[in-house]
Write a protein that holds these residues in place. Structure first.
Motif, PDB file in Angstrom:
ATOM      1  N   CYS A   1       0.848  -1.202   0.000  1.00 37.30           N
ATOM      2  CA  CYS A   1       0.000   0.000   0.000  1.00 37.30           C
ATOM      3  C   CYS A   1       0.879   1.246   0.000  1.00 37.30           C
ATOM      4  O   CYS A   1       1.862   1.334   0.740  1.00 37.30           O
ATOM      5  CB  CYS A   1      -0.919   0.020   1.215  1.00 37.30           C
ATOM      6  N   HIS A   2       0.478   2.212  -0.815  1.00 39.62           N
ATOM      7  CA  HIS A   2       1.100   3.541  -0.853  1.00 39.62           C
ATOM      8  C   HIS A   2      -0.007   4.581  -0.651  1.00 39.62           C
ATOM      9  O   HIS A   2      -0.611   5.060  -1.625  1.00 39.62           O
ATOM     10  CB  HIS A   2       1.817   3.773  -2.187  1.00 39.62           C
ATOM     11  N   PRO A   3      -0.306   4.923   0.599  1.00 42.32           N
ATOM     12  CA  PRO A   3      -1.426   5.844   0.844  1.00 42.32           C
ATOM     13  C   PRO A   3      -1.247   7.208   0.196  1.00 42.32           C
ATOM     14  O   PRO A   3      -2.239   7.829  -0.210  1.00 42.32           O
ATOM     15  CB  PRO A   3      -1.453   5.944   2.380  1.00 42.32           C
ATOM     16  N   HIS A   4      -0.005   7.722   0.109  1.00 44.21           N
ATOM     17  CA  HIS A   4       0.182   9.042  -0.470  1.00 44.21           C
ATOM     18  C   HIS A   4      -0.101   9.052  -1.967  1.00 44.21           C
ATOM     19  O   HIS A   4      -0.362  10.113  -2.540  1.00 44.21           O
ATOM     20  CB  HIS A   4       1.608   9.527  -0.207  1.00 44.21           C
ATOM     21  N   LEU A   5      -0.081   7.888  -2.604  1.00 44.76           N
ATOM     22  CA  LEU A   5      -0.408   7.775  -4.025  1.00 44.76           C
ATOM     23  C   LEU A   5      -1.763   7.109  -4.250  1.00 44.76           C
ATOM     24  O   LEU A   5      -2.195   7.002  -5.400  1.00 44.76           O
ATOM     25  CB  LEU A   5       0.669   6.972  -4.762  1.00 44.76           C
ATOM     26  N   ALA A   6      -2.412   6.647  -3.180  1.00 40.24           N
ATOM     27  CA  ALA A   6      -3.692   5.935  -3.270  1.00 40.24           C
ATOM     28  C   ALA A   6      -3.569   4.704  -4.157  1.00 40.24           C
ATOM     29  O   ALA A   6      -4.447   4.412  -4.968  1.00 40.24           O
ATOM     30  CB  ALA A   6      -4.795   6.867  -3.781  1.00 40.24           C
ATOM     31  N   LEU A   7      -2.472   3.963  -3.988  1.00 37.52           N
ATOM     32  CA  LEU A   7      -2.210   2.766  -4.789  1.00 37.52           C
ATOM     33  C   LEU A   7      -2.005   1.575  -3.872  1.00 37.52           C
ATOM     34  O   LEU A   7      -1.449   1.707  -2.772  1.00 37.52           O
ATOM     35  CB  LEU A   7      -0.962   2.946  -5.668  1.00 37.52           C
ATOM     36  N   GLU A   8      -2.425   0.407  -4.343  1.00 34.12           N
ATOM     37  CA  GLU A   8      -2.178  -0.840  -3.633  1.00 34.12           C
ATOM     38  C   GLU A   8      -2.219  -2.000  -4.619  1.00 34.12           C
ATOM     39  O   GLU A   8      -2.907  -1.961  -5.628  1.00 34.12           O
ATOM     40  CB  GLU A   8      -3.189  -1.059  -2.508  1.00 34.12           C
ATOM     41  N   ARG A   9      -1.445  -3.036  -4.290  1.00 38.35           N
ATOM     42  CA  ARG A   9      -1.422  -4.254  -5.104  1.00 38.35           C
ATOM     43  C   ARG A   9      -1.074  -5.427  -4.205  1.00 38.35           C
ATOM     44  O   ARG A   9      -0.364  -5.288  -3.195  1.00 38.35           O
ATOM     45  CB  ARG A   9      -0.410  -4.153  -6.241  1.00 38.35           C
TER      46      ARG A   9
ATOM     47  N   ALA B   1      12.781  -2.447  -0.352  1.00 36.22           N
ATOM     48  CA  ALA B   1      14.006  -1.677  -0.570  1.00 36.22           C
ATOM     49  C   ALA B   1      13.800  -0.510  -1.516  1.00 36.22           C
ATOM     50  O   ALA B   1      14.550   0.469  -1.455  1.00 36.22           O
ATOM     51  CB  ALA B   1      15.113  -2.590  -1.100  1.00 36.22           C
ATOM     52  N   VAL B   2      12.811  -0.557  -2.390  1.00 39.64           N
ATOM     53  CA  VAL B   2      12.596   0.533  -3.357  1.00 39.64           C
ATOM     54  C   VAL B   2      11.619   1.569  -2.842  1.00 39.64           C
ATOM     55  O   VAL B   2      11.313   2.531  -3.559  1.00 39.64           O
ATOM     56  CB  VAL B   2      12.092  -0.044  -4.698  1.00 39.64           C
ATOM     57  N   TRP B   3      11.126   1.425  -1.621  1.00 36.58           N
ATOM     58  CA  TRP B   3      10.215   2.426  -1.080  1.00 36.58           C
ATOM     59  C   TRP B   3      10.972   3.698  -0.725  1.00 36.58           C
ATOM     60  O   TRP B   3      12.145   3.651  -0.363  1.00 36.58           O
ATOM     61  CB  TRP B   3       9.525   1.891   0.170  1.00 36.58           C
ATOM     62  N   PRO B   4      10.317   4.847  -0.815  1.00 39.25           N
ATOM     63  CA  PRO B   4      10.982   6.095  -0.394  1.00 39.25           C
ATOM     64  C   PRO B   4      11.224   6.103   1.112  1.00 39.25           C
ATOM     65  O   PRO B   4      10.397   5.636   1.903  1.00 39.25           O
ATOM     66  CB  PRO B   4       9.984   7.185  -0.818  1.00 39.25           C
ATOM     67  N   ILE B   5      12.375   6.631   1.488  1.00 37.05           N
ATOM     68  CA  ILE B   5      12.739   6.684   2.900  1.00 37.05           C
ATOM     69  C   ILE B   5      11.860   7.715   3.619  1.00 37.05           C
ATOM     70  O   ILE B   5      11.695   8.833   3.159  1.00 37.05           O
ATOM     71  CB  ILE B   5      14.227   7.046   3.053  1.00 37.05           C
ATOM     72  N   GLY B   6      11.306   7.314   4.722  1.00 32.86           N
ATOM     73  CA  GLY B   6      10.454   8.212   5.500  1.00 32.86           C
ATOM     74  C   GLY B   6       9.049   8.333   4.971  1.00 32.86           C
ATOM     75  O   GLY B   6       8.296   9.197   5.458  1.00 32.86           O
ATOM     76  N   GLY B   7       8.638   7.505   4.007  1.00 36.16           N
ATOM     77  CA  GLY B   7       7.294   7.574   3.459  1.00 36.16           C
ATOM     78  C   GLY B   7       6.300   6.780   4.285  1.00 36.16           C
ATOM     79  O   GLY B   7       6.620   6.212   5.347  1.00 36.16           O
ATOM     80  N   ASP B   8       5.071   6.718   3.792  1.00 36.36           N
ATOM     81  CA  ASP B   8       4.008   6.011   4.496  1.00 36.36           C
ATOM     82  C   ASP B   8       3.670   4.679   3.844  1.00 36.36           C
ATOM     83  O   ASP B   8       2.603   4.123   4.092  1.00 36.36           O
ATOM     84  CB  ASP B   8       2.753   6.881   4.572  1.00 36.36           C
ATOM     85  N   SER B   9       4.554   4.162   2.999  1.00 33.06           N
ATOM     86  CA  SER B   9       4.308   2.871   2.370  1.00 33.06           C
ATOM     87  C   SER B   9       4.356   1.764   3.420  1.00 33.06           C
ATOM     88  O   SER B   9       5.137   1.829   4.375  1.00 33.06           O
ATOM     89  CB  SER B   9       5.348   2.608   1.278  1.00 33.06           C
ATOM     90  N   ARG B  10       3.542   0.728   3.218  1.00 34.01           N
ATOM     91  CA  ARG B  10       3.436  -0.326   4.217  1.00 34.01           C
ATOM     92  C   ARG B  10       2.929  -1.616   3.588  1.00 34.01           C
ATOM     93  O   ARG B  10       2.390  -1.621   2.470  1.00 34.01           O
ATOM     94  CB  ARG B  10       2.483   0.088   5.336  1.00 34.01           C
ATOM     95  N   PHE B  11       3.100  -2.707   4.357  1.00 36.80           N
ATOM     96  CA  PHE B  11       2.518  -4.000   4.021  1.00 36.80           C
ATOM     97  C   PHE B  11       1.299  -4.221   4.899  1.00 36.80           C
ATOM     98  O   PHE B  11       1.338  -3.967   6.110  1.00 36.80           O
ATOM     99  CB  PHE B  11       3.521  -5.136   4.252  1.00 36.80           C
ATOM    100  N   VAL B  12       0.229  -4.730   4.296  1.00 38.36           N
ATOM    101  CA  VAL B  12      -1.000  -5.038   5.018  1.00 38.36           C
ATOM    102  C   VAL B  12      -1.287  -6.519   4.826  1.00 38.36           C
ATOM    103  O   VAL B  12      -1.296  -7.024   3.695  1.00 38.36           O
ATOM    104  CB  VAL B  12      -2.179  -4.179   4.536  1.00 38.36           C
ATOM    105  N   PHE B  13      -1.514  -7.211   5.917  1.00 34.83           N
ATOM    106  CA  PHE B  13      -1.809  -8.645   5.908  1.00 34.83           C
ATOM    107  C   PHE B  13      -3.314  -8.832   5.937  1.00 34.83           C
ATOM    108  O   PHE B  13      -3.980  -8.530   6.933  1.00 34.83           O
ATOM    109  CB  PHE B  13      -1.148  -9.310   7.122  1.00 34.83           C
ATOM    110  N   ARG B  14      -3.854  -9.321   4.843  1.00 35.36           N
ATOM    111  CA  ARG B  14      -5.300  -9.523   4.740  1.00 35.36           C
ATOM    112  C   ARG B  14      -5.589 -10.545   3.646  1.00 35.36           C
ATOM    113  O   ARG B  14      -4.701 -10.941   2.895  1.00 35.36           O
ATOM    114  CB  ARG B  14      -6.020  -8.212   4.446  1.00 35.36           C
ATOM    115  N   LYS B  15      -6.831 -10.942   3.545  1.00 33.66           N
ATOM    116  CA  LYS B  15      -7.242 -11.905   2.534  1.00 33.66           C
ATOM    117  C   LYS B  15      -7.464 -11.221   1.183  1.00 33.66           C
ATOM    118  O   LYS B  15      -8.007 -10.119   1.124  1.00 33.66           O
ATOM    119  CB  LYS B  15      -8.514 -12.635   2.964  1.00 33.66           C
ATOM    120  N   ASN B  16      -7.044 -11.922   0.162  1.00 35.80           N
ATOM    121  CA  ASN B  16      -7.191 -11.430  -1.209  1.00 35.80           C
ATOM    122  C   ASN B  16      -7.766 -12.563  -2.047  1.00 35.80           C
ATOM    123  O   ASN B  16      -7.047 -13.407  -2.573  1.00 35.80           O
ATOM    124  CB  ASN B  16      -5.844 -10.965  -1.762  1.00 35.80           C
TER     125      ASN B  16
END
Length: 414
Positions: A148-156, A169-184
């Motif tokens: 998830c990238h909340p600042h870009l409103a993107l998720e995959r 490793a490719v996420w911007p340093i200090g950003g709000d990108s994260r991993f979310v554990f859920r069912k898909n």
């Protein structure tokens, strides 16, 4: 009484006053000596050229004693130095030590987070199994990690074989990108659905002549076969230079990339404009398209290049007409990008699901524990489903209800 004598300096001639110290009296002055009352002017001096200065510095350097270099590894080629070597040497970063564990922070849907320690090559499937065991949840192939990238409103959703550390490793340093554990539930839906539900006949085409009425298995096989040339076609709205400037184009998704036609629905190479690469990009679902990108509909997706770390510049944002067409574009993009690896992940997930549970596996937690458990709200009061088979049946019913809502979004409103 006058002696008629005077001190030597009183009887000296005017020229003697300008002689250099130590010069005997009576010595004629040099020709360039200033005369009495004459102002001494500066003479032009020869300025050495840069070439002469370099030559003098070289001679001076050779005359000095040689001093050993205290940091010889900094002067060696980048491929041989332990500091600048490796793939990260071009960026001036320290190479990642594959032997050291890495800490990955994973969030749940309720906002709680948990940090897990994984190896450098840990896959998304491995991290999901670790989280399922720690939470004592029911093991299911639908569990997955969502980037998830909340600042870009993107998720995959991450594929099972992807490295979690490499993605992070490719996420911007200090950003709000994260991993979310859920069912898909849509992760392997492309191997289960009927051909007309996920791949409408009007959107499936080919660069060569193929018979119509192809089965779902043959259609998936064409996507997985590198020697075939299937393509997805349809109208998409592309965002222009302005935030709310959208234009409708007829697009084609092939193995070589995504194109749009500048002249109606023409497939002539002269009218095709290249948009994005499949292998060097990832496809994301846009969660807040109307607010952040001014989308005309709620069914947007985005193609983000792998080299793009931060910012909106370089994003390829598209808007489809409905959820079915968006699901078709997303599924085709994944098939083109990962190919047979995607089907291999599905087979491994099926084998894990059919494999009997090992002896001594932790049971489901009780109601008093603070975790997620299977619940039944069909009656007046909710109850915890203690039977694992009943919980699995409830999960399958939930997946089927999700499929119905995906195919008929308006049915849930009635």
């Amino acid at each position: 009484m006058e002696l008629g004598l005077s001190p030597p300096h009183l009887s000296s001639s005017p020229e003697d006053l300008y002689l250099a110290p130590g010069t005997p009296p009576g010595t004629p002055p040099p020709p360039d000596a200033p005369l009495p009352g004459e102002v001494k002017r500066s003479q032009p001096l020869p300025i050495p050229t840069s070439r002469n200065l370099l030559r003098e510095e070289e001679l001076r350097a050779t005359s000095l004693p040689s001093i050993p270099n205290p940091f010889p590894e900094l002067c060696s080629p980048p491929s041989q130095t332990p500091i600048l070597g490796g793939s990260s040497g071009a960026r001036g970063l320290l190479p990642r030590d594959t032997s050291c564990p890495h800490v990955v922070k994973v969030y749940s849907e309720d906002g709680a987070s948990r940090s897990v320690e994984v190896a450098a090559g840990a896959t998304a499937r491995y991290v999901c199994e670790m989280l399922v065991q720690r939470a004592h949840a029911l093991s299911d192939e639908s569990w997955g990690l969502v980037e998830c990238h909340p600042h870009l409103a993107l998720e995959r959703g991450l594929e099972d074989h992807e490295s979690v550390v490499e993605v992070q490793a490719v996420w911007p340093i200090g950003g709000d990108s994260r991993f979310v554990f859920r069912k898909n539930f849509a992760k392997y839906e492309l191997f289960k659905s009927s051909p007309h539900s996920l791949f409408p006949e009007k959107m499936v085409s080919s660069c060569v002549d193929t018979p119509t009425g192809i089965s779902h298995e043959d259609l998936i096989q064409n996507f997985l076969n590198a020697g075939s040339f299937p393509e997805i076609q349809g109208f998409l709205q592309l965002r222009g230079s302005g935030r709310k400037l959208w234009k409708r184009f007829f697009c084609f998704l092939r193995r070589s990339g995504l194109y749009y036609s500048t002249k109606g629905t023409s497939k002539d190479p002269r009218h095709l404009q290249y948009v994005a690469d499949v292998n060097e990009s990832n496809v994301y679902v846009v969660t807040q398209g109307r607010k952040l990108y001014g989308m005309p509909t709620d069914f947007g997706f985005c193609i983000k290049p792998n080299k793009l770390r931060n910012g909106h510049k370089g994003l390829r944002v598209f808007c489809s007409e409905d959820e079915q067409s968006r699901s078709c574009w997303l599924a085709a993009f994944r098939l083109f990008k990962y190919g047979a690896q995607l089907y291999k992940n599905y087979q491994q997930a099926q084998s894990r699901h059919l494999r009997p549970s090992c002896v001594g596996s932790p049971p489901l937690r009780s109601v008093s524990d603070n975790t997620l458990v299977a619940m039944d709200f069909s009656g007046r009061a909710g109850r915890v489903i203690e039977n694992p088979r009943e919980a699995l049946s409830a999960a399958l019913e939930e997946a089927q209800a999700w499929r119905v809502r995906g195919l008929h979004p308006c049915a849930c409103l009635s």
